[in-house]
Scaffold this motif. Structure first.
Motif, short mmCIF file in Angstrom:
data_model
loop_
_atom_site.label_atom_id
_atom_site.label_comp_id
_atom_site.label_asym_id
_atom_site.label_seq_id
_atom_site.Cartn_x
_atom_site.Cartn_y
_atom_site.Cartn_z
N THR A 1 0.65 -1.21 -0.05
CA THR A 1 -0.09 0.23 0.02
C THR A 1 1.07 1.13 -0.06
O THR A 1 0.26 2.43 -0.46
N ILE A 2 2.02 1.27 0.39
CA ILE A 2 3.02 2.26 0.42
C ILE A 2 3.29 2.63 -1.34
O ILE A 2 2.83 3.81 -1.62
N ILE A 3 3.46 1.69 -2.02
CA ILE A 3 3.57 1.96 -3.58
C ILE A 3 2.33 2.51 -4.08
O ILE A 3 2.20 3.06 -4.95
N THR A 4 1.13 1.71 -3.70
CA THR A 4 -0.06 2.12 -4.22
C THR A 4 -0.68 3.42 -3.84
O THR A 4 -1.43 4.35 -4.77
N ASP A 5 -0.28 3.88 -2.60
CA ASP A 5 -0.70 5.16 -2.25
C ASP A 5 0.02 6.26 -3.13
O ASP A 5 -0.63 7.12 -3.44
N ILE A 6 1.22 5.82 -3.22
CA ILE A 6 1.97 7.08 -4.01
C ILE A 6 1.54 6.99 -5.51
O ILE A 6 1.34 8.15 -5.81
N ILE A 7 1.19 5.86 -5.97
CA ILE A 7 0.53 6.21 -7.29
C ILE A 7 -0.73 6.78 -7.55
O ILE A 7 -1.06 7.42 -8.25
N HIS A 8 -1.61 6.44 -6.12
CA HIS A 8 -3.12 7.15 -6.24
C HIS A 8 -2.77 8.64 -5.88
O HIS A 8 -3.53 9.48 -6.71
N PHE A 9 -1.92 9.18 -5.15
CA PHE A 9 -1.54 10.66 -5.07
C PHE A 9 -1.01 11.39 -6.25
O PHE A 9 -1.62 12.32 -6.67
N GLY A 10 -0.22 10.57 -7.08
CA GLY A 10 0.25 11.16 -8.34
C GLY A 10 -0.79 11.07 -9.45
O GLY A 10 -0.90 12.22 -10.08
N ILE A 11 -1.62 10.14 -9.57
CA ILE A 11 -2.71 10.34 -10.47
C ILE A 11 -4.04 11.32 -10.09
O ILE A 11 -4.11 12.10 -10.64
N TYR A 12 -4.41 11.24 -8.78
CA TYR A 12 -5.53 11.97 -8.50
C TYR A 12 -5.12 13.41 -7.58
O TYR A 12 -6.21 13.86 -7.28
N TYR A 13 -4.22 13.81 -7.35
CA TYR A 13 -3.94 14.95 -6.71
C TYR A 13 -4.39 16.37 -7.35
O TYR A 13 -4.63 17.24 -7.09
N SER A 14 -4.50 16.03 -8.78
CA SER A 14 -4.75 17.10 -9.66
C SER A 14 -6.24 17.57 -9.61
O SER A 14 -6.47 18.71 -10.05
N LEU A 15 -6.91 16.77 -8.91
CA LEU A 15 -8.41 17.11 -8.84
C LEU A 15 -8.53 18.32 -8.07
O LEU A 15 -9.81 18.69 -7.63
N SER A 16 -7.74 18.66 -7.12
CA SER A 16 -7.65 19.83 -6.15
C SER A 16 -8.02 21.03 -6.84
O SER A 16 -8.60 22.02 -6.45
N GLU A 17 -7.52 21.04 -8.12
CA GLU A 17 -7.92 22.30 -8.99
C GLU A 17 -9.47 22.43 -9.34
O GLU A 17 -9.98 23.73 -9.77
#
Length: 168
Positions: free
Chosen positions: A65-81
């Motif tokens: 989950t450390i690896i999958t969390d990093i992937i999730h953050f990288g893909i979905y963090y741009s939703l803040s805009e």
């Protein structure tokens, strides 16, 4: 320096709370499914105090989950805009809790590994593949210059029996 004892229940509860808060605003359901399923394995490790497999699976799940969390953050963090002004505060809180959970996971993995060793787990992980060992205690020495104490302790050594006839 002695490693402090951290309770497995505390690790599961802290990561459960941070995962709930992290899922409030922006992360997809795959983040929730991945983290909550690993936490369910953690509950299994709590329920079965002597199980080495439960702790090992929890440790491997936390590492994955450390690896999958990093992937999730990288893909979905741009939703803040896309968030409105009111939703940005919820997004910041949710993102902060998810990132805090990610930052705590390596330390949690370290403490879970210590629990794995306390329950009797080996230092190495065996996945069932055949392996060669370097245990040489079962072999007898072919060195003719052994001292008398070692030759007397070894019942298979024929050097002490001078009358023994070797048939080849």
């Amino acid at each position: 320096m002695e490693i402090p004892a951290i309770n497995l229940k505390a690790i599961v509860v802290v990561h459960w709370l941070l995962t709930v808060w992290g899922c409030m605003a922006w992360l997809p359901t795959s983040y929730a499914w991945g983290n909550f399923s690993v936490l369910a394995v953690g509950v299994w490790a709590i329920a079965h105090r002597d199980s080495i497999d439960a702790v090992l699976m929890f440790l491997i799940g936390m590492a994955v989950t450390i690896i999958t969390d990093i992937i999730h953050f990288g893909i979905y963090y741009s939703l803040s805009e896309l968030a409105s002004e009111k939703g940005r505060d919820v997004f910041r809180f949710s993102a902060g809790m998810a990132i805090l959970s990610l930052l705590l996971k390596p330390a949690s993995c370290f403490f879970v590994y210590q629990m794995y060793r306390e329950r009797g787990g080996d230092y190495n992980v065996n996945f069932g593949f055949p392996s060669m060992t370097r245990n040489r205690e079962a072999y007898q020495s072919i060195d003719p210059q052994q001292d008398a104490s070692t030759s007397a302790a070894n019942p298979f050594n024929q050097a002490q029996d001078a009358k023994a006839v070797r048939a080849y």
